[in-house]
Design a protein around this motif. Structure first.
Motif, mmCIF file in Angstrom:
data_model
loop_
_atom_site.group_PDB
_atom_site.id
_atom_site.type_symbol
_atom_site.label_atom_id
_atom_site.label_comp_id
_atom_site.label_asym_id
_atom_site.label_seq_id
_atom_site.Cartn_x
_atom_site.Cartn_y
_atom_site.Cartn_z
ATOM 1 N N GLY A 50 -3.446 25.062 -11.281
ATOM 2 C CA GLY A 50 -1.848 24.333 -11.471
ATOM 3 C C GLY A 50 -1.980 25.975 -12.046
ATOM 4 O O GLY A 50 -0.720 26.592 -13.133
ATOM 5 N N GLU A 52 -0.691 29.901 -11.356
ATOM 6 C CA GLU A 52 -0.192 30.531 -9.981
ATOM 7 C C GLU A 52 -0.695 31.889 -10.101
ATOM 8 O O GLU A 52 -0.467 32.052 -11.366
ATOM 9 N N SER A 64 -0.951 26.404 -17.283
ATOM 10 C CA SER A 64 -0.651 25.535 -15.561
ATOM 11 C C SER A 64 0.476 24.861 -15.552
ATOM 12 O O SER A 64 0.930 24.309 -16.439
ATOM 13 N N THR A 65 0.720 24.550 -14.154
ATOM 14 C CA THR A 65 1.850 23.174 -14.296
ATOM 15 C C THR A 65 1.306 21.833 -14.427
ATOM 16 O O THR A 65 1.803 21.181 -13.953
ATOM 17 N N PRO A 68 -0.325 21.453 -19.414
ATOM 18 C CA PRO A 68 0.521 21.951 -20.251
ATOM 19 C C PRO A 68 -0.098 22.044 -21.236
ATOM 20 O O PRO A 68 0.400 23.223 -21.661
#
Length: 350
Positions: A50, A52, A64-65, A68
């Motif tokens: 996650g 980017e 991170s997506t 968290p």
């Protein structure tokens, strides 16, 4: 707990950071994303957790997506100022140090890279741990430290003073540096000597990765020492399980340790060394056969003499890790290779 994991764009670090995040720990991952091998693979690992990667900037956290509680920072552990700032900012409870310049053969032609990352970088880790008094430092060592020692299975209680590559020497140096900090500053440190880790998201410089690529393409594979070698191949999930168990229990002093008959694996300081492998060596030709089975195609083999820096056999004595942590690797070679090949085909679209 807040845990620093170094090398999280790398093979083992990627899995460890993900596992710790899944367990609910607050995780900060760092990596310099160097060009030792394909950075697209390193970006792929980060993206799988996650992170980017389109606009990564040095020293700028990206969270991170998917988790968290996991953030990544592009950072070089050999940069003293950045590392001092990292530890001062985050006040870590524990550190899992997996970043390093890897590769036995690469160390023969590029020795200075190892001094920077594996020596200066490790010193920066130790200094950070000292300043914030971390509860536990777990760091990656290597089966390579056994070098000319031919007494198998390799035991952490035997000497390992004759490395045959600079990479191995740098890992042995890490163990000695860690002991000095455990002794001087009472920092619990545990070194894990990894034995030939393989699996999905692995390193392209490793033999099994090169073999899979060549077998699929129908090109010859170079097999050294005429194939008369064996390795204690260890699946990455088993390695991660061991790391997590060790991280949770800080090293302690050995009350029976004697300076007159010193045990290399323990100390009067809170210091420990463990082998972490499969404890079941596999002949290289049998490993190639497992790849052939998973791929469904025979290898074209080019037999060559022994290479400088290589050792004939690795075999881990796992008794200490079994006794102290009830740790037993579970993954059979064919099962692990099947999973690796499935990932390889998917990632590279072959």
């Amino acid at each position: 707990m807040k845990i620093l994991v170094t090398g999280t764009a790398g093979f083992i670090g990627f899995f460890v950071a993900q596992r710790l995040a899944q367990l609910g720990f607050e995780v900060v991952g760092v990596d310099n994303i160097n060009t030792y091998y394909d950075v697209n693979l390193k970006h792929g690992r980060l993206q799988a957790t996650g992170i980017e990667t389109d606009n990564l900037q040095d020293n700028e956290p990206v969270c991170s997506t998917l988790y968290p509680n996991y953030c990544f920072i592009k950072l070089d552990i050999a940069d003293r100022a950045q590392m001092e700032n990292l530890f001062a900012t985050h006040q870590f409870d524990a550190v899992c140090h997996l970043a390093a310049q890897a590769g036995v053969r690469y160390s023969i032609t590029n020795p200075h890279d190892y001094a920077l990352s594996n020596l200066s970088g490790f010193l920066n880790i130790l200094e950070g741990c000292r300043k914030v008094q971390v509860k536990h430092l777990v760091y990656a060592s290597s089966s390579s430290v056994y070098g000319l020692n031919s007494n198998t299975p390799f035991s952490v209680h035997d000497g390992a003073a004759h490395p045959v590559s600079l990479y191995a020497a740098s890992k042995k140096s890490n163990e000695m540096m860690a002991h000095s900090y455990s002794h001087l500053y009472n920092i619990p440190t545990t070194g894990l000597r990894f034995f030939t880790v393989y699996g999905p998201w692995g390193r392209p410089d490793m033999a099994y990765f090169k073999f899979a690529d060549a077998i699929i393409k129908g090109t010859p594979i170079d097999v050294y020492n005429n194939g008369e070698m064996q390795r204690d191949f260890t699946y990455v999930d088993d390695i991660v399980e061991g790391i997590i168990r060790v991280l949770d229990r800080p090293a302690v002093a050995n009350p029976q340790w004697s300076s007159e008959n010193p045990d290399p694996a323990t100390s009067s300081a809170p210091y420990r060394l463990y082998n972490i492998g499969n404890s079941s060596p596999v002949k290289l030709m049998n490993f190639i056969e497992a790849l052939e089975t998973a791929i469904g195609k025979k290898a074209v083999i080019n037999l060559l003499p022994m290479q400088a820096g290589d050792v004939l056999s690795t075999d881990a004595d796992m008794s200490d890790l079994e006794l102290d942590f009830n740790y037993y690797p579970k993954t059979e070679i064919q099962s692990g290779i099947d999973r690796f090949v499935d990932w390889f085909r998917d990632f590279y679209k072959v």
